[in-house]
Design a protein around this motif. Structure first.
Motif, PDB file in Angstrom:
ATOM      1  N   PRO A 273      -1.865   7.468  -6.390  1.00 15.14           N
ATOM      2  CA  PRO A 273      -0.840   7.416  -5.344  1.00 15.14           C
ATOM      3  C   PRO A 273       0.428   6.697  -5.778  1.00 15.14           C
ATOM      4  O   PRO A 273       1.407   6.662  -5.033  1.00 15.14           O
ATOM      5  CB  PRO A 273      -1.534   6.633  -4.223  1.00 15.14           C
ATOM      6  N   ALA A 274       0.421   6.089  -6.963  1.00 16.63           N
ATOM      7  CA  ALA A 274       1.539   5.265  -7.415  1.00 16.63           C
ATOM      8  C   ALA A 274       2.362   5.977  -8.475  1.00 16.63           C
ATOM      9  O   ALA A 274       1.923   6.953  -9.090  1.00 16.63           O
ATOM     10  CB  ALA A 274       1.011   3.945  -7.982  1.00 16.63           C
ATOM     11  N   ILE A 275       3.566   5.474  -8.699  1.00 20.37           N
ATOM     12  CA  ILE A 275       4.389   5.908  -9.820  1.00 20.37           C
ATOM     13  C   ILE A 275       4.863   4.662 -10.570  1.00 20.37           C
ATOM     14  O   ILE A 275       5.035   3.595  -9.985  1.00 20.37           O
ATOM     15  CB  ILE A 275       5.598   6.769  -9.393  1.00 20.37           C
ATOM     16  N   THR A 276       5.064   4.827 -11.867  1.00 16.57           N
ATOM     17  CA  THR A 276       5.437   3.706 -12.716  1.00 16.57           C
ATOM     18  C   THR A 276       6.632   4.087 -13.578  1.00 16.57           C
ATOM     19  O   THR A 276       6.709   5.201 -14.101  1.00 16.57           O
ATOM     20  CB  THR A 276       4.263   3.309 -13.635  1.00 16.57           C
ATOM     21  N   ALA A 277       7.569   3.151 -13.712  1.00 18.81           N
ATOM     22  CA  ALA A 277       8.721   3.334 -14.595  1.00 18.81           C
ATOM     23  C   ALA A 277       8.885   2.081 -15.440  1.00 18.81           C
ATOM     24  O   ALA A 277       8.711   0.964 -14.944  1.00 18.81           O
ATOM     25  CB  ALA A 277       9.994   3.594 -13.787  1.00 18.81           C
ATOM     26  N   ASP A 278       9.173   2.259 -16.709  1.00 19.73           N
ATOM     27  CA  ASP A 278       9.495   1.131 -17.574  1.00 19.73           C
ATOM     28  C   ASP A 278      11.003   0.956 -17.657  1.00 19.73           C
ATOM     29  O   ASP A 278      11.775   1.896 -17.404  1.00 19.73           O
ATOM     30  CB  ASP A 278       8.914   1.345 -18.973  1.00 19.73           C
ATOM     31  N   VAL A 279      11.423  -0.250 -18.016  1.00 22.02           N
ATOM     32  CA  VAL A 279      12.838  -0.612 -18.004  1.00 22.02           C
ATOM     33  C   VAL A 279      13.290  -0.880 -19.440  1.00 22.02           C
ATOM     34  O   VAL A 279      12.787  -1.819 -20.064  1.00 22.02           O
ATOM     35  CB  VAL A 279      13.076  -1.862 -17.135  1.00 22.02           C
ATOM     36  N   PRO A 280      14.187  -0.074 -20.003  1.00 25.18           N
ATOM     37  CA  PRO A 280      14.632  -0.315 -21.378  1.00 25.18           C
ATOM     38  C   PRO A 280      15.131  -1.743 -21.568  1.00 25.18           C
ATOM     39  O   PRO A 280      16.051  -2.191 -20.877  1.00 25.18           O
ATOM     40  CB  PRO A 280      15.759   0.708 -21.565  1.00 25.18           C
ATOM     41  N   VAL A 312       5.943  -0.826 -10.958  1.00 24.39           N
ATOM     42  CA  VAL A 312       5.007   0.063 -10.279  1.00 24.39           C
ATOM     43  C   VAL A 312       5.399   0.140  -8.811  1.00 24.39           C
ATOM     44  O   VAL A 312       5.619  -0.895  -8.169  1.00 24.39           O
ATOM     45  CB  VAL A 312       3.562  -0.437 -10.401  1.00 24.39           C
ATOM     46  N   ILE A 313       5.520   1.348  -8.300  1.00 22.31           N
ATOM     47  CA  ILE A 313       5.691   1.556  -6.860  1.00 22.31           C
ATOM     48  C   ILE A 313       4.347   2.056  -6.344  1.00 22.31           C
ATOM     49  O   ILE A 313       3.973   3.214  -6.589  1.00 22.31           O
ATOM     50  CB  ILE A 313       6.820   2.561  -6.571  1.00 22.31           C
ATOM     51  N   PRO A 314       3.562   1.184  -5.672  1.00 21.16           N
ATOM     52  CA  PRO A 314       2.194   1.541  -5.299  1.00 21.16           C
ATOM     53  C   PRO A 314       2.104   2.721  -4.347  1.00 21.16           C
ATOM     54  O   PRO A 314       1.108   3.438  -4.308  1.00 21.16           O
ATOM     55  CB  PRO A 314       1.654   0.255  -4.645  1.00 21.16           C
ATOM     56  N   GLY A 315       3.152   2.909  -3.554  1.00 21.69           N
ATOM     57  CA  GLY A 315       3.140   4.026  -2.620  1.00 21.69           C
ATOM     58  C   GLY A 315       2.296   3.758  -1.377  1.00 21.69           C
ATOM     59  O   GLY A 315       2.250   2.624  -0.895  1.00 21.69           O
ATOM     60  N   PRO A 316       1.618   4.767  -0.874  1.00 20.08           N
ATOM     61  CA  PRO A 316       1.362   6.043  -1.551  1.00 20.08           C
ATOM     62  C   PRO A 316       2.586   6.960  -1.605  1.00 20.08           C
ATOM     63  O   PRO A 316       3.315   7.088  -0.623  1.00 20.08           O
ATOM     64  CB  PRO A 316       0.258   6.673  -0.711  1.00 20.08           C
ATOM     65  N   VAL A 317       2.760   7.572  -2.776  1.00 25.22           N
ATOM     66  CA  VAL A 317       3.813   8.562  -2.957  1.00 25.22           C
ATOM     67  C   VAL A 317       3.150   9.933  -2.909  1.00 25.22           C
ATOM     68  O   VAL A 317       2.311  10.249  -3.753  1.00 25.22           O
ATOM     69  CB  VAL A 317       4.533   8.383  -4.310  1.00 25.22           C
TER      70      VAL A 317
END
Length: 435
Positions: A273-280, A312-317
């Motif tokens: 249910p989550a999405i994750t993005a890393d930060v340069p 991490v955006i836990p969402g739910p997305v």
């Protein structure tokens, strides 16, 4: 107001730093004269202005708290937000007179619950805990933070002392925290308590795990009284062994469980249910931070900062919306897929932000970014290696003689290679080492 002090030492704010409304006083540790870790009430003077480090236990932020951090960065600093290797946030370019107002903004947002303990709230947690069938760390996190803020002894912990809450997958267990709790069972009916990097862990009841972690930290303070150690690893060998023997039998039976040696950060992209993005390089522009905050507000209202400079955006997305959200984050410059060439690339702030740095390592890291994959690489502008990773990684350090490249495997380091003043050779050598 900040006093004139060297870049290597933080400068404590005077009474301009506002205490939270619980009435606690910003008392100093008896050893605080040598502890250079900044906080929000004790700023650090850097070449680009004052620096504040805001502790975010477990990396957990509400969207409103994230908005407050953006407001503080814009009002008092250079508007950018920097993620640290402990899932905290740094504000840079601050004015020397902002202490009281900054503390007020953070207190109103619930980010500064105790002035006496603000630098002791160093807690990392598995960022995907509770999202993919793993045990949730939330009750442990909330209770441990409450206990730390309520302990007079814990107020004297160094800003370097670290607690870790691992959901059993071993991700934050790799970080070499001073006290680690590892969940057993789903939900976490029991916990394993690790002191420093010892191979032996001790089983404790899940309900009492946060208190066991605090008691271990307080026992460390007693053991460190004579040596002045800031962390468990700094204790003399015999004192450290005695500390483990003291805490172990009081906790429960010993279990042989060596600490994982390779970090396993969540890959950027969807995770249930989550999405994750890393930060340069851990550096977010105001627009990027606002986008992440708005996305979190749209889906659940929470975000989690990871010890690997990710979000991490836990969402739910909802599944149909996940690809769209990740695409928007990627367009802003964030890393949303594991095949990005920026995955695993890190660097300290470097020159010109830090007077001790011998080079603009962020620019050099960008110029040397190669094909995706390979070992993590971290660029340091000097021997201090601020914010370096743990486990296995490629260490690039600028020295007066050139860039020294070595392969680090936990406590072991391969013989280094030095590249002198040749950007093409440097990029090739880093790529070869990572592969």
């Amino acid at each position: 107001m900040l006093a004139a002090m060297p870049d290597s030492a933080p400068s404590p704010l005077s009474a301009g730093g506002v205490s939270p409304r619980d009435g606690s006083a910003a008392g100093a540790s008896p050893r605080s004269g040598g502890d250079a870790c900044p906080g929000t009430l004790r700023l650090h003077r850097a070449d680009d202005g004052a620096l504040a480090r805001v502790r975010i236990p477990g990396g957990v932020l509400s969207a409103d708290q994230a908005e407050a951090l953006l407001t503080a960065a814009a009002r008092f600093g250079d508007s950018e937000l920097h993620l640290t290797s402990r899932g905290n946030v740094q504000l840079r370019g601050l004015g020397t007179e902002c202490g009281g107002e900054l503390a007020g903004v953070l207190t109103d947002a619930g980010l500064l619950p105790s002035a006496a303990h603000e630098r002791a709230r160093n807690i990392v947690a598995s960022p995907l805990a509770g999202l993919d069938g793993s045990p949730s760390m939330r009750s442990w996190l909330t209770e441990l933070d409450r206990l730390v803020c309520g302990s007079a002894a814990a107020a004297t912990l160094s800003g370097r002392f670290l607690f870790a809450l691992d959901d059993g997958r071993g991700d934050v267990d790799t970080l070499g925290a001073d006290v680690t709790l590892i969940a057993e069972g789903r939900p976490a009916g029991a916990a394993l308590l690790r002191i420093g990097t010892a191979d032996e862990v001790y089983r404790v009841p899940g309900a009492g795990a946060p208190r066991a972690a605090l008691l271990a930290a307080e026992e460390f303070l007693r053991a460190a009284r004579d040596s002045g150690a800031w962390r468990v690893k700094d204790l003399p060998d015999d004192v450290r062994a005695e500390l483990v023997r003291t805490i172990g039998p009081a906790s429960g039976p010993a279990v042989h469980r060596p600490r994982p040696r390779t970090a396993t950060p969540p890959a950027p992209g969807p995770h249930g249910p989550a999405i994750t993005a890393d930060v340069p390089l851990g550096r977010l522009t105001p627009a990027q931070w606002q986008l992440v905050t708005d996305t979190a507000r749209r889906y659940g209202g929470e975000l989690r900062l990871t010890p690997w400079r990710g979000i991490v955006i836990p969402g739910p997305v909802p599944r149909p919306k996940a690809a769209e959200a990740l695409h928007t984050l990627a367009e802003s410059g964030l890393i949303t897929a594991p095949d990005s060439p920026w995955t695993g690339v890190g660097a300290c702030i470097g020159h010109p932000g830090c007077a001790k740095s011998l080079s603009d390592v962020r620019a050099e890291a960008g110029a040397a970014v190669g094909p995706p994959g390979g070992l993590p690489v971290y660029w340091s502008g000097c021997e201090r290696r601020c914010g370096h990773p743990h486990g296995e990684w490629i260490d690039v350090v600028v020295t007066p003689d050139g860039h020294r490249i070595s392969h680090v495997r936990g406590e072991r380091r391969d013989p280094p290679t030095t590249v002198r003043n040749d950007p093409a050779r440097l990029a090739a050598a880093v790529a070869e080492a990572r592969a």
